[in-house]
Design a protein around this motif. Sequence first.
Motif, PDB file in Angstrom:
ATOM      1  N   GLU A  23       0.822  -1.213   0.000  1.00 27.66           N
ATOM      2  CA  GLU A  23       0.000   0.000   0.000  1.00 27.66           C
ATOM      3  C   GLU A  23       0.858   1.265   0.000  1.00 27.66           C
ATOM      4  OE1 GLU A  23      -4.284  -0.897   1.838  1.00 27.66           O
ATOM      5  OE2 GLU A  23      -2.671  -0.875   3.328  1.00 27.66           O
ATOM      6  N   TYR A  24       2.004   1.219   0.654  1.00 28.40           N
ATOM      7  CA  TYR A  24       2.913   2.372   0.648  1.00 28.40           C
ATOM      8  C   TYR A  24       3.442   2.623  -0.768  1.00 28.40           C
ATOM      9  CZ  TYR A  24       6.569   5.587   2.144  1.00 28.40           C
ATOM     10  OH  TYR A  24       7.351   6.692   2.303  1.00 28.40           O
ATOM     11  N   LEU A  25       3.783   1.552  -1.471  1.00 29.62           N
ATOM     12  CA  LEU A  25       4.226   1.697  -2.860  1.00 29.62           C
ATOM     13  C   LEU A  25       3.094   2.234  -3.730  1.00 29.62           C
ATOM     14  CD1 LEU A  25       6.371   1.335  -5.065  1.00 29.62           C
ATOM     15  CD2 LEU A  25       5.625  -1.037  -5.265  1.00 29.62           C
ATOM     16  N   LEU A  26       1.886   1.710  -3.542  1.00 30.13           N
ATOM     17  CA  LEU A  26       0.732   2.212  -4.297  1.00 30.13           C
ATOM     18  C   LEU A  26       0.484   3.692  -4.012  1.00 30.13           C
ATOM     19  CD1 LEU A  26      -1.717  -0.806  -3.822  1.00 30.13           C
ATOM     20  CD2 LEU A  26      -0.509  -0.171  -5.936  1.00 30.13           C
ATOM     21  N   ALA A  27       0.649   4.104  -2.765  1.00 34.39           N
ATOM     22  CA  ALA A  27       0.487   5.520  -2.413  1.00 34.39           C
ATOM     23  C   ALA A  27       1.520   6.369  -3.135  1.00 34.39           C
ATOM     24  CB  ALA A  27       0.603   5.711  -0.902  1.00 34.39           C
ATOM     25  N   GLY A  28       2.730   5.861  -3.247  1.00 34.58           N
ATOM     26  CA  GLY A  28       3.779   6.589  -3.971  1.00 34.58           C
ATOM     27  C   GLY A  28       3.468   6.716  -5.449  1.00 34.58           C
ATOM     28  N   ILE A  29       2.931   5.659  -6.024  1.00 36.24           N
ATOM     29  CA  ILE A  29       2.538   5.699  -7.434  1.00 36.24           C
ATOM     30  C   ILE A  29       1.456   6.749  -7.631  1.00 36.24           C
ATOM     31  CG2 ILE A  29       1.382   4.409  -9.279  1.00 36.24           C
ATOM     32  CD1 ILE A  29       2.866   1.900  -8.167  1.00 36.24           C
ATOM     33  N   GLY A  30       0.467   6.743  -6.761  1.00 35.20           N
ATOM     34  CA  GLY A  30      -0.623   7.714  -6.854  1.00 35.20           C
ATOM     35  C   GLY A  30      -0.147   9.134  -6.624  1.00 35.20           C
ATOM     36  N   ALA A  31       0.717   9.319  -5.657  1.00 37.87           N
ATOM     37  CA  ALA A  31       1.200  10.668  -5.325  1.00 37.87           C
ATOM     38  C   ALA A  31       2.094  11.228  -6.412  1.00 37.87           C
ATOM     39  CB  ALA A  31       1.955  10.631  -3.999  1.00 37.87           C
ATOM     40  N   GLN A  33       2.042  10.890  -9.657  1.00 36.26           N
ATOM     41  CA  GLN A  33       1.328  11.388 -10.830  1.00 36.26           C
ATOM     42  C   GLN A  33       0.536  12.648 -10.515  1.00 36.26           C
ATOM     43  OE1 GLN A  33       1.484  10.390 -14.019  1.00 36.26           O
ATOM     44  NE2 GLN A  33       0.163  12.097 -14.514  1.00 36.26           N
ATOM     45  N   ALA A  34      -0.107  12.678  -9.386  1.00 31.47           N
ATOM     46  CA  ALA A  34      -0.977  13.805  -9.043  1.00 31.47           C
ATOM     47  C   ALA A  34      -0.237  14.880  -8.255  1.00 31.47           C
ATOM     48  CB  ALA A  34      -2.160  13.295  -8.228  1.00 31.47           C
ATOM     49  N   ASP A  35       1.052  14.657  -7.986  1.00 33.06           N
ATOM     50  CA  ASP A  35       1.851  15.579  -7.189  1.00 33.06           C
ATOM     51  C   ASP A  35       1.188  15.827  -5.836  1.00 33.06           C
ATOM     52  OD1 ASP A  35       4.227  16.883  -6.898  1.00 33.06           O
ATOM     53  OD2 ASP A  35       3.480  18.798  -7.665  1.00 33.06           O
ATOM     54  N   ASP A  36       0.652  14.759  -5.254  1.00 29.37           N
ATOM     55  CA  ASP A  36      -0.021  14.818  -3.967  1.00 29.37           C
ATOM     56  C   ASP A  36       0.929  14.401  -2.857  1.00 29.37           C
ATOM     57  OD1 ASP A  36      -2.503  15.677  -4.893  1.00 29.37           O
ATOM     58  OD2 ASP A  36      -3.228  13.641  -5.229  1.00 29.37           O
ATOM     59  N   ASP A  37       0.437  14.443  -1.653  1.00 27.67           N
ATOM     60  CA  ASP A  37       1.180  14.077  -0.468  1.00 27.67           C
ATOM     61  C   ASP A  37       1.060  12.569  -0.230  1.00 27.67           C
ATOM     62  OD1 ASP A  37       2.372  13.871   2.013  1.00 27.67           O
ATOM     63  OD2 ASP A  37       0.807  15.010   3.062  1.00 27.67           O
ATOM     64  N   ARG A  38       2.179  11.871  -0.396  1.00 29.21           N
ATOM     65  CA  ARG A  38       2.171  10.414  -0.228  1.00 29.21           C
ATOM     66  C   ARG A  38       1.664  10.017   1.156  1.00 29.21           C
ATOM     67  NH1 ARG A  38       7.395   6.680  -1.470  1.00 29.21           N
ATOM     68  NH2 ARG A  38       6.255   4.803  -1.926  1.00 29.21           N
ATOM     69  N   ALA A  39       2.082  10.731   2.182  1.00 21.91           N
ATOM     70  CA  ALA A  39       1.671  10.381   3.542  1.00 21.91           C
ATOM     71  C   ALA A  39       0.158  10.499   3.714  1.00 21.91           C
ATOM     72  CB  ALA A  39       2.388  11.267   4.555  1.00 21.91           C
ATOM     73  N   ALA A  40      -0.432  11.532   3.134  1.00 21.11           N
ATOM     74  CA  ALA A  40      -1.884  11.710   3.244  1.00 21.11           C
ATOM     75  C   ALA A  40      -2.620  10.596   2.506  1.00 21.11           C
ATOM     76  CB  ALA A  40      -2.299  13.074   2.710  1.00 21.11           C
ATOM     77  N   ILE A  41      -2.125  10.232   1.342  1.00 14.73           N
ATOM     78  CA  ILE A  41      -2.738   9.144   0.576  1.00 14.73           C
ATOM     79  C   ILE A  41      -2.608   7.832   1.351  1.00 14.73           C
ATOM     80  CG2 ILE A  41      -2.516   7.720  -1.511  1.00 14.73           C
ATOM     81  CD1 ILE A  41      -1.661  10.324  -2.956  1.00 14.73           C
ATOM     82  N   PHE A  42      -1.427   7.589   1.882  1.00 12.06           N
ATOM     83  CA  PHE A  42      -1.141   6.355   2.606  1.00 12.06           C
ATOM     84  C   PHE A  42      -2.004   6.229   3.864  1.00 12.06           C
ATOM     85  CE2 PHE A  42       1.806   3.987   5.556  1.00 12.06           C
ATOM     86  CZ  PHE A  42       1.703   2.767   4.924  1.00 12.06           C
ATOM     87  N   ALA A  43      -2.280   7.344   4.504  1.00 10.85           N
ATOM     88  CA  ALA A  43      -3.024   7.333   5.768  1.00 10.85           C
ATOM     89  C   ALA A  43      -4.530   7.109   5.589  1.00 10.85           C
ATOM     90  CB  ALA A  43      -2.791   8.639   6.519  1.00 10.85           C
ATOM     91  N   ALA A  44      -5.040   7.367   4.411  1.00 12.89           N
ATOM     92  CA  ALA A  44      -6.489   7.245   4.177  1.00 12.89           C
ATOM     93  C   ALA A  44      -6.828   5.832   3.698  1.00 12.89           C
ATOM     94  CB  ALA A  44      -6.935   8.275   3.143  1.00 12.89           C
ATOM     95  N   ALA A  45      -7.801   5.233   4.332  1.00 13.57           N
ATOM     96  CA  ALA A  45      -8.207   3.870   3.978  1.00 13.57           C
ATOM     97  C   ALA A  45      -8.574   3.763   2.499  1.00 13.57           C
ATOM     98  CB  ALA A  45      -9.397   3.445   4.829  1.00 13.57           C
ATOM     99  N   ASP A  46      -8.031   2.772   1.841  1.00 11.80           N
ATOM    100  CA  ASP A  46      -8.284   2.454   0.424  1.00 11.80           C
ATOM    101  C   ASP A  46      -7.784   3.504  -0.564  1.00 11.80           C
ATOM    102  OD1 ASP A  46      -9.520  -0.006   1.081  1.00 11.80           O
ATOM    103  OD2 ASP A  46     -11.416   1.027   1.439  1.00 11.80           O
ATOM    104  N   GLU A  47      -7.252   4.612  -0.085  1.00 12.14           N
ATOM    105  CA  GLU A  47      -6.798   5.669  -0.991  1.00 12.14           C
ATOM    106  C   GLU A  47      -5.556   5.282  -1.794  1.00 12.14           C
ATOM    107  OE1 GLU A  47      -7.613   9.204  -2.873  1.00 12.14           O
ATOM    108  OE2 GLU A  47      -8.827   7.960  -1.571  1.00 12.14           O
ATOM    109  N   PRO A  48      -4.591   4.529  -1.241  1.00  7.21           N
ATOM    110  CA  PRO A  48      -3.437   4.141  -2.064  1.00  7.21           C
ATOM    111  C   PRO A  48      -3.860   3.406  -3.338  1.00  7.21           C
ATOM    112  CG  PRO A  48      -2.950   3.736   0.227  1.00  7.21           C
ATOM    113  CD  PRO A  48      -4.417   4.095   0.151  1.00  7.21           C
TER     114      PRO A  48
END
Length: 132
Positions: A23-31, A33-48
């Motif tokens: 999930e941490y890797l998935l959060a990094g992939i998502g962050a 592309q969208a130039d988002d905060d990986r930690a915020a994505i990682f912390a939210a359920a199902d968001e990664p």
Amino acid sequence: MRRLTDETVMAVGRLTLAATELEYLLAGIGASQADDDRAAIFAAADEPLRTARRSAQHASPDHRDEFTGLIEAAATYLAQGRTAVRAMWFENGLVSAATFDEISSLILRCRDRLQALLDELDGTPAALPRSR
């Protein structure tokens, strides 16, 4: 829930760590592309998983199907892990340490394949940006 053996408890721990790492890797992939905060994505359920799915659509056409397939495989393995852990609470929830370890192995192989793809495409123009 029945009493668990030490072996089962350790296997559940390995599964939990493997799933969290994926999930941490998935959060990094998502962050990335969208130039988002990986930690915020990682912390939210199902968001990664959600953000990684969106990011895969921005991968180069040559690799989009591979990214999408790996991300969907990740979704399947993560769901299998959750299902196996929850099954322990049912009266007949006979889930062995071997089952948890098998799912952990699938998760880690998926993580490794995703990371290898990211590493391969790191310098490729129009490829999905490398996670931070």
